[in-house]
Write an enzyme that holds these catalytic residues in place. Structure first.
Site, PDB file in Angstrom:
ATOM      1  N   GLU A 165      -2.091  -9.141  -1.071  1.00 56.57           N
ATOM      2  CA  GLU A 165      -3.528  -9.295  -0.797  1.00 56.57           C
ATOM      3  C   GLU A 165      -4.353  -9.098  -2.067  1.00 56.57           C
ATOM      4  OE1 GLU A 165      -4.760  -8.184   3.496  1.00 56.57           O
ATOM      5  OE2 GLU A 165      -3.404  -6.594   2.823  1.00 56.57           O
ATOM      6  N   GLY A 191      -0.152  -5.175   0.675  1.00 55.00           N
ATOM      7  CA  GLY A 191      -1.379  -5.022  -0.081  1.00 55.00           C
ATOM      8  C   GLY A 191      -1.293  -5.580  -1.478  1.00 55.00           C
ATOM      9  N   GLU A 216       3.409  -6.467   7.070  1.00 49.89           N
ATOM     10  CA  GLU A 216       2.681  -5.456   7.842  1.00 49.89           C
ATOM     11  C   GLU A 216       3.025  -5.463   9.327  1.00 49.89           C
ATOM     12  OE1 GLU A 216       0.049  -6.269   4.235  1.00 49.89           O
ATOM     13  OE2 GLU A 216       1.376  -7.394   5.558  1.00 49.89           O
ATOM     14  N   ALA A 249       0.843  -1.184   0.000  1.00 45.54           N
ATOM     15  CA  ALA A 249       0.000   0.000   0.000  1.00 45.54           C
ATOM     16  C   ALA A 249       0.883   1.240   0.000  1.00 45.54           C
ATOM     17  CB  ALA A 249      -0.906  -0.018   1.232  1.00 45.54           C
TER      18      ALA A 249
END
Length: 697
Positions: free
Chosen positions: A105, A102, A125, A63
């Protein structure tokens, strides 16, 4: 659609290509582009399947963490992942490079994943005090099982494409063209040749006992940890066995949002950026580092041996020089022993050890370093001795060779002058053990050439260390702040706290060892020598605690001799309280006329923190430290300040500068020379700012 996500239909397949350099972070524009592309492909009757891929060096590496803590902009990543998951047409991810967080994911939400053979995949993370917040804690255990998922997500470490395929995290490894192979797989899925995986029907859900046993084991292992994120990760993975996927996603997202707002995550994100800020040196723009192939090291003691190993590990040829053959042989044996232990513990192959040792040569003649591109002096911490070494180096080193000192405290300028070539001289302060510790303080003088400074930072990267620039002062950044920490601890010791109380309080704060335990490990004689060196210039009005000197005079030099602040029977690693030390402390209190007072754990922690922060502020005032975040990086990587607190300057911001200033003012009523707050506090408090406001943007 914006330029960050390209849309192209090839045959029956829509290619959604992410282009957000340098690492294709999943910023709002990327998320919006993906959502638009998915809708477009879903509505196009000519499109039978969708492939998500990326330009540049990697599939999204995570992210955009600069968005964390700010109002969310729709669509968020969970929304995009839900669109992929619910798409009636098969969606396949084509991975390459280093997809992380991310980005992984996003790939997990796809119905299949193809990765190039060189790809590594990770969910880091937890290292930012967070958890995967877009389905990672729910999809991963359904794909690879709870135990493997816990290992992956709690470690934050990546796995190779081969490992990911074996675990079941991806569906294929492509030797050449992951996008082409992903297109082929997507079409086979559209034709019904390859079925979609139904995560609601995961075989791992059929054995909830094993799933929950893995959860219970990891929860027990985290019971004493102060870290919040790992415990919330375990909770989320437990929920995966107990709730449907959609409910688990909601539970995970709520946990993610809680962690984003936590002080721990703010601190860990601060460190993430601080480490990257430290190595950026805009004043060196345009300076080309000198070429380093051959390194000379003067001194084969503990530090010299560690520096040698660090350089050999980085691929350099090393010439090690000592004053006599016996000392040289002892140093070489020390180096070989480091490598032998690495092989014995399975951290290195025997042939890798042999290759490194083959690049080492030992000599007693400094002239053997005549061809070295860099020479690092690592002799005893004595100014006169070091000046003699630099006179010799200035004579024997080839033109353009860099001459570096590993001094921990001394002024480098006289050494540079002694060399006769001050433009080639710089300080490189390694931390012990030098082959393990990740910090390198880089100390230029006003005469150090820009390309010499640029070379020092390039060397730090090659050695896999974080280089932090420091100005000239006794002890540089790290030892200045650490000395203030130690002084505060010694003041409280003399005022009534015990050695054990102070060490326990600072371990509870998050340090792996208390200040007196560290002193025993390092050796009390190191700080003693510095106190003796500074005695002539010490302010006679400054408070001076003589207890450490008395211990040194009795030969209590620390763990290496079996007794220091603690006693270590038969070489034990854990110390025991010694009545002799307790008696010395009591005698000094009587001599100084001190009535012992009680200190709570919070008192000890607050005074130690205030001392570190105030010294850090003084370093900023003096221009020794470029910014507060550099101080934080030094204290975390050089002195084991708890990373999850972000460093002393970040902790001060979290505690509130007004509170720290008030504590300093209260303490300054008794000891003004040590405790008087830096003027920096008034400036920041008056404007409602923290130390973070002084960091580069």
């Amino acid at each position: 659609m914006g330029e960050t996500v390209g849309y192209r239909v090839t045959g029956d397949v829509a290619l959604l290509t992410i282009g957000n350099p340098p690492v294709n972070a999943l910023a709002h524009a990327v998320r919006a582009g993906l959502a638009t592309g998915l809708e477009r492909a879903g509505d196009d009757p000519e499109v039978r399947a969708i492939v998500i891929c990326a330009k540049g060096r990697t599939f999204p590496a995570g992210a955009d963490i600069t968005e964390f803590g700010k109002p969310s902009q729709a669509p968020n990543l969970p929304t995009v992942c839900a669109m992929i998951d619910m798409c009636e047409k098969p969606v396949v991810a084509a991975l390459h490079g280093t997809p992380r967080g991310g980005g992984v994911e996003l790939a997990l939400a796809c119905h299949a994943r193809v990765a190039s053979a060189a790809t590594t995949i990770g969910l880091p993370e937890v290292k930012l005090g967070l958890l995967p917040g877009a389905g990672g804690t729910q999809r991963v255990p359904r794909l690879i099982g709870a135990k493997a998922a816990l290992d992956l997500i709690l470690s934050g470490d990546p796995m190779t494409a081969k490992q990911a395929l074996a675990a079941g995290l991806i569906d294929a490894v492509s030797d050449k063209e992951p996008v082409k192979d992903a297109v082929d797989l997507a079409l086979r899925m559209a034709d019904g040749e390859v079925p979609r995986k139904d995560l609601q029907d995961s075989p791992y859900l059929a054995d909830p006992q094993s799933w929950l046993a893995a959860v219970a084991e990891r929860r027990a292992s985290l019971s004493g940890s102060p870290l919040k994120a790992p415990k919330r990760i375990v909770d989320c993975i437990e929920v995966g066995a107990l709730m449907p996927l959609e409910a688990g996603m909601k539970f995970e997202r709520a946990a993610f949002e809680d962690l984003v707002k936590s002080d721990q995550s703010a601190a860990l994100r601060h460190v993430f950026f601080a480490e990257r800020t430290a190595i950026k040196q805009p004043q060196l723009a345009g300076a080309t580092p000198r070429t380093i192939r051959q390194i000379g090291i003067v001194g084969a003691g503990l530090m010299g041996a560690g520096i040698t190993v660090a350089c050999l590990d980085a691929g350099y040829n090393v010439t090690l020089v000592e004053r006599d053959i016996d000392t040289l042989e002892a140093g070489v044996e020390r180096i070989i022993d480091i490598y032998d232990r690495a092989v014995d513990k399975g951290r290195m192959k025997a042939d890798a050890r042999d290759q490194r040792i083959a690049r080492l040569s030992g000599h007693t003649d400094p002239g053997a370093m005549a061809d070295a591109d860099l020479i690092v002096e690592a002799v005893v911490e004595d100014a006169r001795t070091k000046e003699g070494v630099f006179r010799t180096l200035g004579r024997i080193a080839k033109p353009g060779a860099i001459l570096a000192t590993n001094t921990s405290y001394l002024d480098i300028r006289p050494l540079a002058a002694a060399s006769g070539r001050p433009e080639d001289v710089i300080g490189l302060h390694f931390f012990s053990p030098a082959h393990v510790m990740p910090l390198l303080e880089i100390i230029p003088t006003d005469d150090s050439a820009k390309d010499v400074q640029a070379t020092a930072f390039a060397l730090a990267r090659q050695l896999r260390k974080i280089g932090v620039r420091s100005g000239m002062t006794d002890g540089f950044i790290g030892n200045r702040v650490n000395s203030a920490y130690r002084q505060a601890a010694e003041f409280m010791l003399e005022d009534g706290a015990s050695v054990v109380e102070i060490d326990t309080a600072m371990r509870d704060f998050g340090f792996p060892m208390g200040p007196f335990e560290v002193s025993d490990l390092a050796g009390l004689d190191i700080a003693w020598a510095r106190r003796q060196r500074l005695a002539a210039t010490r302010n006679p009005s400054a408070r001076y605690v003589a207890i450490p000197d008395r211990l040194c005079e009795l030969g209590r030099l620390g763990r290496k001799v079996g007794r220091g602040w603690y006693t270590y029977p038969r070489g034990a690693r854990s110390g025991q309280v010694d009545p002799e030390v307790t008696a010395i402390i009591a005698e000094e209190r009587v001599f100084q006329g001190i009535e012992p007072q009680k200190f709570s754990r919070e008192d000890i922690q607050q005074q130690c923190l205030a001392a570190m922060v105030n010294e850090g502020a003084k370093l900023l005032d003096e221009g020794v430290a470029r910014c507060p975040s550099d101080i934080d990086v030094v204290m975390i990587h050089g002195f084991a300040y708890p990373r999850w607190r972000g460093g002393p300057m970040q902790t001060a911001d979290a505690e509130g500068l007004f509170k720290i200033k008030r504590d300093l003012e209260r303490l300054a009523r008794e000891e003004p020379l040590f405790w008087t707050p830096s003027p920096r506090f008034d400036e920041l408090v008056k404007n409602g700012l923290g130390f973070a406001s002084l960091n580069p943007k």
